[in-house]
Design a protein around this motif. Structure first.
Motif, short mmCIF file in Angstrom:
data_model
loop_
_atom_site.label_atom_id
_atom_site.label_comp_id
_atom_site.label_asym_id
_atom_site.label_seq_id
_atom_site.Cartn_x
_atom_site.Cartn_y
_atom_site.Cartn_z
N ASP A 341 0.86 -1.19 0.00
CA ASP A 341 0.00 0.00 0.00
C ASP A 341 0.90 1.24 0.00
OD1 ASP A 341 0.91 0.33 2.64
OD2 ASP A 341 -0.80 -0.72 3.46
N PRO A 342 0.35 2.44 -0.14
CA PRO A 342 1.20 3.63 -0.23
C PRO A 342 2.12 3.84 0.97
CG PRO A 342 -1.01 4.14 -1.00
CD PRO A 342 -1.06 2.75 -0.44
N SER A 343 1.73 3.33 2.14
CA SER A 343 2.55 3.55 3.33
C SER A 343 3.84 2.73 3.33
CB SER A 343 1.75 3.22 4.59
OG SER A 343 1.42 1.84 4.63
N VAL A 344 3.93 1.74 2.46
CA VAL A 344 5.11 0.87 2.49
C VAL A 344 6.38 1.63 2.09
CG1 VAL A 344 5.05 0.06 0.09
CG2 VAL A 344 5.82 -1.48 1.89
N PHE A 345 6.23 2.76 1.40
CA PHE A 345 7.40 3.56 1.01
C PHE A 345 7.87 4.50 2.11
CE2 PHE A 345 5.18 2.87 -3.14
CZ PHE A 345 6.10 1.99 -3.66
N HIS A 346 7.12 4.58 3.19
CA HIS A 346 7.43 5.57 4.22
C HIS A 346 7.69 4.94 5.58
CE1 HIS A 346 6.04 8.66 1.38
NE2 HIS A 346 5.01 7.86 1.14
N VAL A 347 7.53 3.64 5.73
CA VAL A 347 7.72 3.01 7.02
C VAL A 347 9.20 2.89 7.33
CG1 VAL A 347 5.56 1.73 6.93
CG2 VAL A 347 7.64 0.72 5.98
N ARG A 380 1.52 0.85 -9.93
CA ARG A 380 0.45 1.78 -9.57
C ARG A 380 0.84 2.63 -8.35
NH1 ARG A 380 -4.97 1.72 -10.85
NH2 ARG A 380 -4.18 0.83 -12.81
N LEU A 381 1.46 1.99 -7.37
CA LEU A 381 1.90 2.74 -6.18
C LEU A 381 3.03 3.70 -6.50
CD1 LEU A 381 1.90 -0.14 -3.53
CD2 LEU A 381 0.16 1.62 -3.86
N ALA A 382 3.80 3.42 -7.56
CA ALA A 382 4.93 4.27 -7.91
C ALA A 382 4.49 5.65 -8.38
CB ALA A 382 5.79 3.61 -8.98
N LEU A 383 3.25 5.80 -8.79
CA LEU A 383 2.77 7.10 -9.29
C LEU A 383 2.79 8.15 -8.18
CD1 LEU A 383 -0.24 5.95 -11.51
CD2 LEU A 383 2.02 6.70 -12.27
N LEU A 391 13.63 5.23 -7.16
CA LEU A 391 14.94 4.76 -7.65
C LEU A 391 15.22 3.33 -7.24
CD1 LEU A 391 17.09 7.95 -6.99
CD2 LEU A 391 16.17 7.13 -9.16
N MET A 392 14.49 2.81 -6.25
CA MET A 392 14.63 1.42 -5.85
C MET A 392 13.53 0.54 -6.44
SD MET A 392 13.05 -0.72 -3.36
CE MET A 392 12.45 0.50 -2.21
N VAL A 393 12.31 1.07 -6.55
CA VAL A 393 11.18 0.28 -7.02
C VAL A 393 11.27 0.00 -8.52
CG1 VAL A 393 8.68 0.32 -7.36
CG2 VAL A 393 9.64 1.03 -5.18
N LEU A 394 11.69 0.97 -9.30
CA LEU A 394 11.73 0.76 -10.76
C LEU A 394 12.71 -0.34 -11.15
CD1 LEU A 394 11.50 4.48 -11.96
CD2 LEU A 394 9.73 2.71 -12.03
N TRP A 442 1.46 0.94 -18.00
CA TRP A 442 1.46 2.29 -18.53
C TRP A 442 2.00 3.29 -17.50
CZ3 TRP A 442 -1.35 5.56 -15.56
CH2 TRP A 442 -2.37 5.01 -14.78
N GLU A 443 2.00 2.90 -16.23
CA GLU A 443 2.52 3.79 -15.20
C GLU A 443 4.01 4.08 -15.40
OE1 GLU A 443 -0.86 1.31 -13.51
OE2 GLU A 443 1.00 0.94 -14.64
N LEU A 444 4.74 3.09 -15.90
CA LEU A 444 6.17 3.31 -16.14
C LEU A 444 6.39 4.33 -17.26
CD1 LEU A 444 7.65 -0.29 -15.79
CD2 LEU A 444 7.28 1.46 -14.05
N GLN A 445 5.53 4.31 -18.26
CA GLN A 445 5.67 5.29 -19.34
C GLN A 445 5.33 6.69 -18.82
OE1 GLN A 445 3.37 4.38 -22.80
NE2 GLN A 445 4.39 5.92 -24.06
N ALA A 446 4.39 6.77 -17.89
CA ALA A 446 4.08 8.08 -17.30
C ALA A 446 5.24 8.60 -16.46
CB ALA A 446 2.81 7.98 -16.45
N LEU A 447 5.94 7.69 -15.78
CA LEU A 447 7.07 8.10 -14.95
C LEU A 447 8.28 8.53 -15.77
CD1 LEU A 447 6.91 5.41 -12.12
CD2 LEU A 447 6.36 7.84 -11.92
#
Length: 522
Positions: A341-347, A380-383, A391-394, A442-447
């Motif tokens: 979920d979105p919080s996993v990037f901030h814990v 989807r969460l990377a957006l 830089l780690m998730v991609l 498609w999220e990667l193309q947006a990024l």
């Protein structure tokens, strides 16, 4: 020197074992400050009602005691007490009375383990442990048979009960006690005493105080077992021989006691703060020393169901049980998918989570729909993720595509549906029903149009053929926003940066400028 006088009286009564304890107490009292001695107080008075016959003996002062170097230089611990011949009954009564005075001294020391002054508590603990050593070397009871192992268990249990106080924080005193746990016999019997104390306190109190749980965890986490059998060689109570029939000399018995101690502690409902502390050390300090690590599955699955950071920390222990002990956990990947979920990037434990997720998804035998679901959920969460996490998730997503070629269809679907008709269901908890394999990344193309140039460059990797060797994400797991900012500051930019295509001439611009036509400087 009131306490010293009480110990001298014990020496006068002739029991050899307790004489040694009294002698140690006299020597220790000579090192106490006067205010500590006044706190300790008088243990007993010779000639009171507890003394048979109500007799009063006048003893010499500490400086006149023969064991301290009198005129003859001989110890008088076994000297003639001046009793009539054949008065064995009276001698026995005196010895019994002396035992009572010794127990009274121990009770007073146990009370001082919770004294407000740390100096008093530390002195009481060191005295207690010295008595453990002396009583172990000179037992107050006869062995049941030749070679029978005697250890002052009740005395050490009293020490553990004082350390596991429900009211007072004993973290400093437990840190002092940790040096005694380096001895194998102290550690073995401390584990047994801690198991009994935790069980008794939890049965006695409907609501166990948080202070007790913190003290118990501090003590339990201080216990560390040797890795090999030959590591069992340090004993606090010295013995001439170490028969192999003694449990204390076998690492197997230490592991059983260690396992019983932790299982008895973890079966209770712990505060959430303790869940985190236990799970942080579970994989390194607990599981390797258990006799049966699989017995920890109930606690780990219960912690995994709590959610949040506790579930992230439970992953490490579950991975060890699955990988090394053949644990079957059917819903493991479904629950792992639910943790994204979105919080996993901030814990706080983000690095540990993605390190374990990388291990769990490294097998090439995983079904394509499962890997596609994880890749799609992360995309989807990377957006909305911060740059240091992107830089780690991609690279992590690209590694998933490298390991599983069947999932590369997610980046090679030119005739895919429009964004408003994306078949992927982000609300679905079951990755098998998320329909991720029918969608696209498609999220990667947006990024690729991200404001940070390094993120844009990392997202553009999918535009080219993915290389066969994977990219290790280990150096990127601990990346922080501060490090990214500092790295950008150290970059050397181009010389002059053009700001306008036509250089400005004058404060109000060109002659045909609107401002120049209607305004003038005066």
């Amino acid at each position: 020197m009131v306490l010293g006088a009480a110990a001298e009286r014990a020496l006068w009564l002739g029991d050899h074992s307790v004489c040694l304890y009294g002698q140690h107490l006299v020597k220790l009292c000579h090192t106490f400050p006067s205010w500590v001695v006044s706190v300790l107080g008088s243990v007993s008075v010779l000639g009171d009602r507890s003394c048979p016959g109500g007799r009063r003996f006048f003893l010499p002062t500490p400086g006149q005691c023969p064991w301290q170097g009198g005129s003859g230089g001989e110890s008088w611990a076994g000297a003639d007490l001046g009793l009539p011949a054949g008065s064995q009954g009276a001698t026995r009564k005196y010895k019994v009375w002396m035992r009572h005075r010794y127990r009274s001294c121990l009770n007073r020391l146990q009370e001082l383990l919770v004294h407000p002054s740390f100096e008093v508590k530390e002195l009481a603990l060191s005295t207690f442990m010295k008595f453990v050593q002396l009583e172990g070397a000179h037992p107050l009871e006869k062995p049941k048979w030749d070679g029978y192992y005697l250890f002052p268990r009740q005395l050490l249990k009293a020490v553990v009960e004082g350390l596991l106080s429900p009211e007072d924080d004993c973290s400093l005193l437990l840190a002092r006690f940790r040096e005694y746990l380096e001895h194998d016999d102290i550690r073995y019997h401390t584990m047994q005493a801690a198991t009994d104390t935790v069980g008794r306190v939890t049965d006695r109190h409907p609501e166990v105080p948080l202070t007790f749980w913190n003290n118990a965890f501090t003590l339990l986490s201080s216990v560390s077992l040797p890795r090999q059998e030959r590591g069992i060689s340090s004993f606090y109570v010295k013995h001439g021989e170490l028969p192999r029939t003694w449990k204390v000399v076998h690492l197997k018995e230490h592991r059983k006691a260690f396992q019983g101690m932790w299982l008895g502690f973890l079966k209770h409902k712990l505060p959430l703060s303790l869940y985190k502390k236990v799970l942080v050390i579970m994989h390194d300090s607990i599981l390797p020393h258990l006799a049966q690590p699989s017995l920890m599955i109930d606690f780990l699955t219960r912690a995994y169901d709590v959610g949040g950071a506790i579930s992230l920390l439970a992953l490490n222990g579950l991975f060890i049980l699955i990988h090394q002990h053949n644990l079957e956990y059917p819903d493991f990947y479904r629950k792992l998918y639910g943790l994204l979920d979105p919080s996993v990037f901030h814990v706080k434990y983000r690095a540990r989570f993605f390190h374990l997720a990388d291990l769990f998804l490294s097998s090439s035998h995983l079904p394509a729909y499962l890997v596609a679901a994880f890749a799609k959920r992360l995309s989807r969460l990377a957006l909305t993720a911060p740059p240091e996490a992107l830089l780690m998730v991609l690279p992590f997503i690209c590694d998933l595509l490298r390991r599983h070629p069947a999932c590369r269809v997610l980046v090679h679907r030119p005739l895919g549906p429009e964004l408003d008709a994306d078949p992927y269901d982000p609300e679905e908890e079951d990755p098998a029903k998320s329909r991720a394999l029918e969608s696209s990344l498609w999220e990667l193309q947006a990024l690729q149009r991200h404001y940070h140039p390094e993120v844009s460059q990392a997202a553009s990797v999918i535009n080219q053929a993915l290389s066969v060797p994977e990219v290790s994400i280990a150096p990127l797991l601990e990346l922080t926003a501060f490090e990214v900012f500092e790295r950008d500051l150290k970059k050397k930019g181009q010389g002059s940066v053009p700001l306008e295509f036509i250089p400005a001439r004058g404060l109000l611009g060109q002659q045909d400028d609107f401002c120049a036509q209607h305004f003038t400087l005066s």
